[in-house]
Design a protein around this motif. Structure first.
Motif, short mmCIF file in Angstrom:
data_model
loop_
_atom_site.label_atom_id
_atom_site.label_comp_id
_atom_site.label_asym_id
_atom_site.label_seq_id
_atom_site.Cartn_x
_atom_site.Cartn_y
_atom_site.Cartn_z
N GLU A 1 -27.65 -4.32 0.83
CA GLU A 1 -29.01 -3.98 0.41
C GLU A 1 -29.22 -4.45 -1.04
O GLU A 1 -29.57 -3.67 -1.91
CB GLU A 1 -29.22 -2.46 0.48
N GLU B 1 -30.34 2.65 0.62
CA GLU B 1 -30.70 3.64 1.63
C GLU B 1 -29.46 4.14 2.38
O GLU B 1 -29.39 5.32 2.74
CB GLU B 1 -31.70 3.04 2.62
N SER C 1 -29.77 3.45 -6.92
CA SER C 1 -31.04 2.79 -7.21
C SER C 1 -31.91 2.69 -5.96
O SER C 1 -32.96 3.32 -5.87
CB SER C 1 -30.81 1.41 -7.80
N TYR C 2 -31.47 1.92 -4.96
CA TYR C 2 -32.30 1.70 -3.77
C TYR C 2 -31.45 1.54 -2.51
O TYR C 2 -31.91 1.00 -1.51
CB TYR C 2 -33.18 0.46 -3.95
N ARG D 1 -37.58 6.49 -8.45
CA ARG D 1 -37.57 5.52 -9.54
C ARG D 1 -38.53 5.87 -10.67
O ARG D 1 -38.18 5.76 -11.85
CB ARG D 1 -37.89 4.12 -9.00
#
Length: 430
Positions: free
Chosen positions: A383, A87, A84-85, A95
């Motif tokens: 994260e 890094e 998803s996000y 997205r």
């Protein structure tokens, strides 16, 4: 066998039970969708149901199975498609383009889920998951519960764009319910109060779960005030509308007024004015709302749902009140009953009730910021919350889409001010 090993083994058995229960609920929610329902993405902020099912599975593969010696993902491309996000994990499908992923198929995603479930359970039962792995299992289960709520909100948004008003779950018509009386108020006394969740106790498998953004518990100064003992209802919101609430710029923050003008808002999300029917007003017609059981007349006794922070703030100003801070909210709501958690056969709020939370997430006036001493989780799993602490507002409580056991009084949800596709409402303070 040492005492510590016994404790870890017993904890693993408990984690297996919870893991299978959480995963089973996702499967139940998805079972009501056709393969065609699970691929489209109705807006950038939403994700396809198939992606939610795959992403939550990827989380366990990446953060639990990936820590085990010798484990190699059979489908390495899934790491790109369903991140998803994170890094630190690497590149990912953009997205806005998640709805373009038609392959792997819905059936293949189901196979992916089954394979990971089997591997996770085997590793737990064999004692191959260490203490940190068990912590990540707990995080993964709560992460999947978040995505169960998002799956329902995203499907509702998708279905609302279909002119046939599709039904996700059939439910009988609600019985007539009297509109709640005057709002009650609970005094929040001036002084110093403790806010937030306790830090987890090392080695205590029974310690209550909390996200890192709920910690550490700390002291704040409360200036004193009152918090409403129930949420704002649909009937009350109609009074705001009838008094020109959406056409009076003096009630709105500047960005909120600009959003109203740009989006053409004149009612909460999913509402539509019908000009016919036995209960139609000569001027305002009658209002219907889209639900996961299709389009239905609005119910005045229910908490208003699908309103943005901007709308909540304008309503509070119109009503002569304000939104509570998240700290006032936590002090007032501690001890109140948690109700209206996800019923898969309803997926809709019950009528508003005194001294309860649930049904709708409640906007507060607080910006989403770290508590003093906030520390993120170690590694890529860190994260999760901290990186989003900018330009968002805190919501408290829970909703009719929130799975049972996921709601707690210290939970900090967060969305940008214009968001209203999630199950968001409000209660007043003064």
């Amino acid at each position: 066998m040492t005492a510590g090993t016994v404790s870890t083994t017993a904890r693993a058995e408990s984690v297996v039970e919870k893991f299978l229960r959480v995963r089973g609920l996702t499967d139940l929610l998805a079972s009501r969708l056709s393969p065609e329902d699970q691929i489209p993405q109705s807006m950038t902020a939403a994700s396809p149901a198939a992606w939610h099912r795959a992403h939550t599975t990827w989380f366990f593969e990446e953060f639990v199975l990936g820590r085990l010696p010798g484990y190699t993902p059979p489908d390495p491309v899934f790491r790109f498609l369903f991140n998803s996000y994170y890094e630190a994990v690497g590149p990912r499908q953009p997205r806005p383009e998640r709805g373009l992923i038609t392959r792997p198929s819905v059936a293949e995603i189901g196979d992916f889920r089954a394979r990971v479930d089997e591997s996770v359970v085997d590793a737990l039962e064999a004692g191959r998951v260490d203490e940190r792995g068990l912590e990540l299992m707990e995080l993964g289960c709560h992460h999947e519960q978040q995505h169960q709520e998002l799956l329902l909100a995203d499907i509702k948004h998708l279905f609302s764009h279909n002119p046939t008003d599709p039904v996700y779950v059939h439910r009988s018509a609600d019985p007539a319910v009297a509109v709640p009386g005057e709002t009650g108020w609970l005094a929040v006394v001036e002084g110093i109060a403790e806010i937030g969740a306790q830090n987890p106790v090392d080695g205590d498998p029974g310690a209550a779960f909390s996200y890192d953004n709920e910690r550490p518990r700390h002291r704040v100064w409360i200036p004193g005030g009152e918090v409403a003992t129930r949420q704002v209802t649909v009937g009350e919101w109609k009074q705001f509308m009838a008094d020109g609430g959406y056409s009076r710029p003096e009630l709105w923050l500047s960005d909120g007024w600009a959003t109203v003008q740009a989006e053409g808002w004149d009612a909460p999300g999913y509402w539509r004015r019908e000009d016919d029917g036995p209960d139609a007003d000569a001027v305002y017609g009658r209002w219907t709302t889209f639900t996961l059981s299709g389009r239905r007349p609005t119910v005045d006794a229910e908490p208003v749902i699908h309103v943005s922070f901007y709308e909540a703030d304008a309503y509070a100003r119109w009503a002569g009140g304000r939104l509570p801070t998240e700290f006032e909210w936590e002090i007032a709501a501690t001890g109140w009953e948690i109700r209206d958690e996800l019923d898969p056969d309803r997926c809709h709020p019950q009528p508003a009730a005194e001294r309860t939370i649930g049904g709708v997430w409640e906007w507060t006036s607080s910006a989403y910021l770290p508590y003093p001493g906030f520390v993120t989780e170690e590694g890529a799993a860190g994260e999760y919350n901290g990186k989003f602490m900018s330009d968002q507002h805190v919501l408290r409580g829970g909703s009719a889409f929130t799975p049972a056991g996921h709601t707690r009084h210290t939970y900090r949800n967060f969305y940008p001010a214009a968001s209203r596709w999630a199950a968001t409402g409000l209660r007043l303070a003064r």
